[in-house]
Design a protein around this motif. Structure first.
Motif, PDB file in Angstrom:
ATOM      1  N   GLY A 116      10.149  -3.198  -7.254  1.00 12.54           N
ATOM      2  CA  GLY A 116       9.784  -1.968  -6.546  1.00 12.54           C
ATOM      3  C   GLY A 116      10.267  -0.717  -7.255  1.00 12.54           C
ATOM      4  O   GLY A 116       9.494   0.244  -7.439  1.00 12.54           O
ATOM      5  N   THR A 117      11.544  -0.691  -7.648  1.00 12.15           N
ATOM      6  CA  THR A 117      12.056   0.496  -8.360  1.00 12.15           C
ATOM      7  C   THR A 117      11.362   0.657  -9.711  1.00 12.15           C
ATOM      8  O   THR A 117      11.075   1.785 -10.141  1.00 12.15           O
ATOM      9  N   ALA A 118      11.075  -0.460 -10.397  1.00 14.13           N
ATOM     10  CA  ALA A 118      10.395  -0.376 -11.692  1.00 14.13           C
ATOM     11  C   ALA A 118       9.011   0.251 -11.546  1.00 14.13           C
ATOM     12  O   ALA A 118       8.635   1.154 -12.307  1.00 14.13           O
ATOM     13  N   MET A 119       8.254  -0.210 -10.558  1.00 12.20           N
ATOM     14  CA  MET A 119       6.895   0.318 -10.385  1.00 12.20           C
ATOM     15  C   MET A 119       6.905   1.759  -9.907  1.00 12.20           C
ATOM     16  O   MET A 119       6.113   2.584 -10.367  1.00 12.20           O
ATOM     17  N   CYS A 120       7.833   2.067  -8.996  1.00  8.83           N
ATOM     18  CA  CYS A 120       7.894   3.432  -8.460  1.00  8.83           C
ATOM     19  C   CYS A 120       8.236   4.435  -9.565  1.00  8.83           C
ATOM     20  O   CYS A 120       7.519   5.420  -9.767  1.00  8.83           O
ATOM     21  N   PHE A 121       9.314   4.176 -10.293  1.00  2.00           N
ATOM     22  CA  PHE A 121       9.739   5.136 -11.315  1.00  2.00           C
ATOM     23  C   PHE A 121       8.845   5.071 -12.549  1.00  2.00           C
ATOM     24  O   PHE A 121       8.695   6.061 -13.258  1.00  2.00           O
ATOM     25  N   GLY A 122       8.246   3.878 -12.821  1.00  2.00           N
ATOM     26  CA  GLY A 122       7.293   3.808 -13.922  1.00  2.00           C
ATOM     27  C   GLY A 122       6.065   4.658 -13.649  1.00  2.00           C
ATOM     28  O   GLY A 122       5.560   5.350 -14.542  1.00  2.00           O
ATOM     29  N   TRP A 123       5.572   4.620 -12.414  1.00  3.50           N
ATOM     30  CA  TRP A 123       4.417   5.448 -12.049  1.00  3.50           C
ATOM     31  C   TRP A 123       4.764   6.933 -12.125  1.00  3.50           C
ATOM     32  O   TRP A 123       3.968   7.739 -12.622  1.00  3.50           O
ATOM     33  N   ILE A 124       5.970   7.309 -11.672  1.00  2.00           N
ATOM     34  CA  ILE A 124       6.397   8.706 -11.751  1.00  2.00           C
ATOM     35  C   ILE A 124       6.518   9.153 -13.203  1.00  2.00           C
ATOM     36  O   ILE A 124       6.132  10.274 -13.571  1.00  2.00           O
ATOM     37  N   GLY A 125       7.044   8.271 -14.058  1.00  2.20           N
ATOM     38  CA  GLY A 125       7.306   8.654 -15.448  1.00  2.20           C
ATOM     39  C   GLY A 125       6.098   8.666 -16.343  1.00  2.20           C
ATOM     40  O   GLY A 125       6.100   9.370 -17.358  1.00  2.20           O
ATOM     41  N   GLY A 126       5.046   7.917 -16.033  1.00  4.32           N
ATOM     42  CA  GLY A 126       3.916   7.917 -16.956  1.00  4.32           C
ATOM     43  C   GLY A 126       2.700   7.181 -16.466  1.00  4.32           C
ATOM     44  O   GLY A 126       1.750   6.989 -17.219  1.00  4.32           O
ATOM     45  N   GLY A 127       2.693   6.732 -15.229  1.00  2.00           N
ATOM     46  CA  GLY A 127       1.524   6.058 -14.700  1.00  2.00           C
ATOM     47  C   GLY A 127       1.588   4.552 -14.881  1.00  2.00           C
ATOM     48  O   GLY A 127       2.575   4.001 -15.370  1.00  2.00           O
ATOM     49  N   TRP A 128       0.504   3.885 -14.489  1.00  2.55           N
ATOM     50  CA  TRP A 128       0.492   2.420 -14.493  1.00  2.55           C
ATOM     51  C   TRP A 128       0.377   1.830 -15.888  1.00  2.55           C
ATOM     52  O   TRP A 128       0.497   0.620 -16.070  1.00  2.55           O
ATOM     53  N   GLY A 129       0.143   2.669 -16.886  1.00  2.00           N
ATOM     54  CA  GLY A 129       0.034   2.158 -18.253  1.00  2.00           C
ATOM     55  C   GLY A 129       1.291   1.492 -18.753  1.00  2.00           C
ATOM     56  O   GLY A 129       1.253   0.666 -19.681  1.00  2.00           O
ATOM     57  N   TYR A 130       2.421   1.841 -18.142  1.00  2.00           N
ATOM     58  CA  TYR A 130       3.684   1.212 -18.534  1.00  2.00           C
ATOM     59  C   TYR A 130       3.650  -0.308 -18.380  1.00  2.00           C
ATOM     60  O   TYR A 130       4.334  -1.042 -19.086  1.00  2.00           O
ATOM     61  N   PHE A 131       2.855  -0.777 -17.441  1.00  4.64           N
ATOM     62  CA  PHE A 131       2.943  -2.178 -17.050  1.00  4.64           C
ATOM     63  C   PHE A 131       1.882  -3.065 -17.697  1.00  4.64           C
ATOM     64  O   PHE A 131       1.721  -4.216 -17.323  1.00  4.64           O
ATOM     65  N   GLU A 132       1.157  -2.536 -18.695  1.00  8.98           N
ATOM     66  CA  GLU A 132       0.150  -3.346 -19.365  1.00  8.98           C
ATOM     67  C   GLU A 132       0.771  -4.516 -20.125  1.00  8.98           C
ATOM     68  O   GLU A 132       0.164  -5.582 -20.271  1.00  8.98           O
TER      69      GLU A 132
ATOM     70  N   LEU B 106      20.093   0.469  -3.455  1.00 10.99           N
ATOM     71  CA  LEU B 106      19.269  -0.466  -2.682  1.00 10.99           C
ATOM     72  C   LEU B 106      19.880  -1.867  -2.670  1.00 10.99           C
ATOM     73  O   LEU B 106      19.869  -2.554  -1.646  1.00 10.99           O
ATOM     74  N   LEU B 107      20.435  -2.306  -3.821  1.00 12.15           N
ATOM     75  CA  LEU B 107      21.071  -3.617  -3.863  1.00 12.15           C
ATOM     76  C   LEU B 107      22.304  -3.664  -2.976  1.00 12.15           C
ATOM     77  O   LEU B 107      22.549  -4.639  -2.267  1.00 12.15           O
ATOM     78  N   MET B 108      23.097  -2.595  -3.002  1.00 15.53           N
ATOM     79  CA  MET B 108      24.288  -2.542  -2.160  1.00 15.53           C
ATOM     80  C   MET B 108      23.919  -2.488  -0.684  1.00 15.53           C
ATOM     81  O   MET B 108      24.686  -2.938   0.170  1.00 15.53           O
ATOM     82  N   ALA B 109      22.731  -1.962  -0.385  1.00 12.18           N
ATOM     83  CA  ALA B 109      22.274  -1.904   1.006  1.00 12.18           C
ATOM     84  C   ALA B 109      21.770  -3.256   1.503  1.00 12.18           C
ATOM     85  O   ALA B 109      21.489  -3.403   2.698  1.00 12.18           O
ATOM     86  N   GLY B 110      21.637  -4.216   0.588  1.00  8.38           N
ATOM     87  CA  GLY B 110      21.280  -5.567   1.005  1.00  8.38           C
ATOM     88  C   GLY B 110      19.823  -5.932   0.846  1.00  8.38           C
ATOM     89  O   GLY B 110      19.393  -6.974   1.351  1.00  8.38           O
ATOM     90  N   PHE B 111      19.032  -5.116   0.137  1.00  2.00           N
ATOM     91  CA  PHE B 111      17.627  -5.454  -0.068  1.00  2.00           C
ATOM     92  C   PHE B 111      17.499  -6.636  -1.034  1.00  2.00           C
ATOM     93  O   PHE B 111      18.334  -6.808  -1.922  1.00  2.00           O
TER      94      PHE B 111
END
Length: 444
Positions: free
Chosen positions: A30-46, A17-22
């Motif tokens: 975005g990647t942190a929230m997406c993969f965090g939700w896949i890996g264990g839900g929103w509890g990661y971000f407390e 995504l960085l190489m694509a210019g985002f």
């Protein structure tokens, strides 16, 4: 095992995504929230708000906007013009003297401002046309200015060093001292290359012949040199000296630098309300960029560790060490940082890769953290000159005369990138170049 692979996929997605210019910050979050939700839900971000608050509440990071303000103010003060003119007169009898004077001025401006963009733009506007007018090869002219402008990233005080020290949690003053001799080593390598290249190929950098009226006598030249050199040297000494002597913290010394930069601008009669507004606007923009990336990097780092990404990298490096030795691990890490520098900015590398790699090198392989940070700083310096995303190249192309083509710039920076890698190799082979001065001042 699934979590380990998920961390790897997250890192791959971020890179693509960085190489694509985002945008960097949104990509990190975005990647942190997406993969965090896949890996264990929103509890990661407390814990994320507390991590962000702790990072932004770091007193040392206040030095970042202060050093930026100091650098931008000095850019507007007319210091560079006087330095270039004077150094050109001092070195005019030496073959390649104009290019050598550009390196000296780049080092002084780097130690005064620490901002690559300001140094490259100023020297690109002043030094490149002068060198071309005197018959210098376009590649040498462009390469010298591009390389000299990046010296501010290794010669203290430097924003890169402040951020590295903050991330690795070592004293900023110690890292400033550790980087001083390696920075001077690069200056000597640049000057030696220009001098030798000019001797081998005289057409690259002809000797400058000035009319009698253009060359001041010895006494006038001495006065002119002192007038140009003393103010920046006093400023550099007051900032670094107060840190090295233990009189002031880096943040306090940076505030002294701000006052000194404003005083220099007033002394040169280059300070008014419009300049103050412009300096403040630029400082706010650059500081906001650093801190918003810091927020995104904290989100990414939290998820990466929760998905056992650091264990994945540690296991990979330990396997290499078992098969070979820890020096091969160091070589691979430095090679990866060098290659990443082709596509990522130094701030992104510091906030994304350094927190993962450096603790492993220090804790598991017992490398000196000061020495590792100096190696990283030299390595990151190359990211400003490596295409396609080298910022020094963009700045230079924007301000140089039309006869300087992109090909001239790309060909011109190749010898200087190789010289930076040579400097990296020398400091890696002789760690005392980085560790001797801090050990002399402090009993470590």
């Amino acid at each position: 095992m699934g979590s380990e692979y998920l961390a790897g996929w997250m890192f791959l997605a971020l890179t693509i995504l960085l190489m694509a210019g985002f945008p960097v910050t949104f990509t990190l979050i975005g990647t942190a929230m997406c993969f965090g939700w896949i890996g264990g839900g929103w509890g990661y971000f407390e814990l994320l708000p507390m991590r962000i608050w702790g990072a932004i509440n770091n007193v040392v990071l206040i030095a970042v906007p202060l050093f930026v303000f100091m650098g931008v103010t000095l850019e507007k003060s007319g210091l560079a013009e006087e330095l270039l003119e004077t150094m050109g007169l001092v070195f005019h009898r030496i073959r390649g003297g104009l290019a050598i004077s550009a390196v000296v001025v780049g080092a002084l401006l780097g130690a005064s401002t620490g901002i690559v963009g300001a140094t490259v733009v100023t020297m690109g506007l002043l030094a490149v046309p002068t060198m071309l007018r005197h018959g210098y090869q376009p590649e040498l002219s462009a390469g010298t200015v591009a390389a000299s402008g990046t010296l501010g990233q290794i010669i203290p005080p430097s924003i890169v060093l402040v951020l590295l020290a903050t991330i690795v949690q070592i004293p900023v003053g110690d890292l400033f001292m550790a980087a001083l001799l390696p920075g001077l080593l690069l200056v000597l390598l640049y000057m030696a290359y220009i001098f030798i290249a000019a001797l081998i190929k005289p057409d690259m950098a002809p000797v400058i012949t000035l009319a009698d009226g253009q060359v001041p006598d010895a006494r006038q030249l001495w006065k002119k040199t002192m007038r140009a050199l003393v103010p920046p040297l006093v400023l550099i000494t007051s900032v670094l000296g107060s840190i090295f002597a233990g009189i002031a913290s880096p943040t306090e010394a940076a505030s002294v630098g701000c006052v000194g930069a404003v005083a220099l601008a007033i002394w040169n009669r280059r300070f008014n309300l419009d300049i103050l507004k412009e300096v403040s606007r630029t400082t706010t923009r650059l500081t906001s960029m650093v801190f918003i990336i810091l927020v995104g990097a904290n989100a990414f780092g939290l998820t990466f560790r929760e998905l056992y990404g650091d264990e994945l990298i540690r296991g990979f490096l330990m396997d290499i060490a078992h098969a070979h030795n820890k020096w091969v691990v160091l070589l691979i890490v430095m090679g990866v940082i060098f290659l990443i520098g082709f596509v990522l900015d130094f701030i992104e590398i510091i906030f994304i890769h350094v927190p993962v790699l450096v603790p492993i090198l220090v804790d598991d392989f017992a490398f000196d953290p000061l020495w590792i940070c100096v190696l990283l700083a030299i390595n990151l310096q190359t990211s400003f000159m490596t295409p396609p995303f080298g910022f020094s190249l963009f700045y230079l192309k924007a301000v140089t005369p039309p006869q300087i083509k992109t090909g001239h710039i790309y060909r011109g920076i190749i010898p200087f990138v190789l010289l930076q890698l040579l400097g990296l190799f020398i400091v890696a082979m002789w760690p005392a170049i980085a560790t001797w001065l801090p050990g002399l001042v402090y009993v470590r």
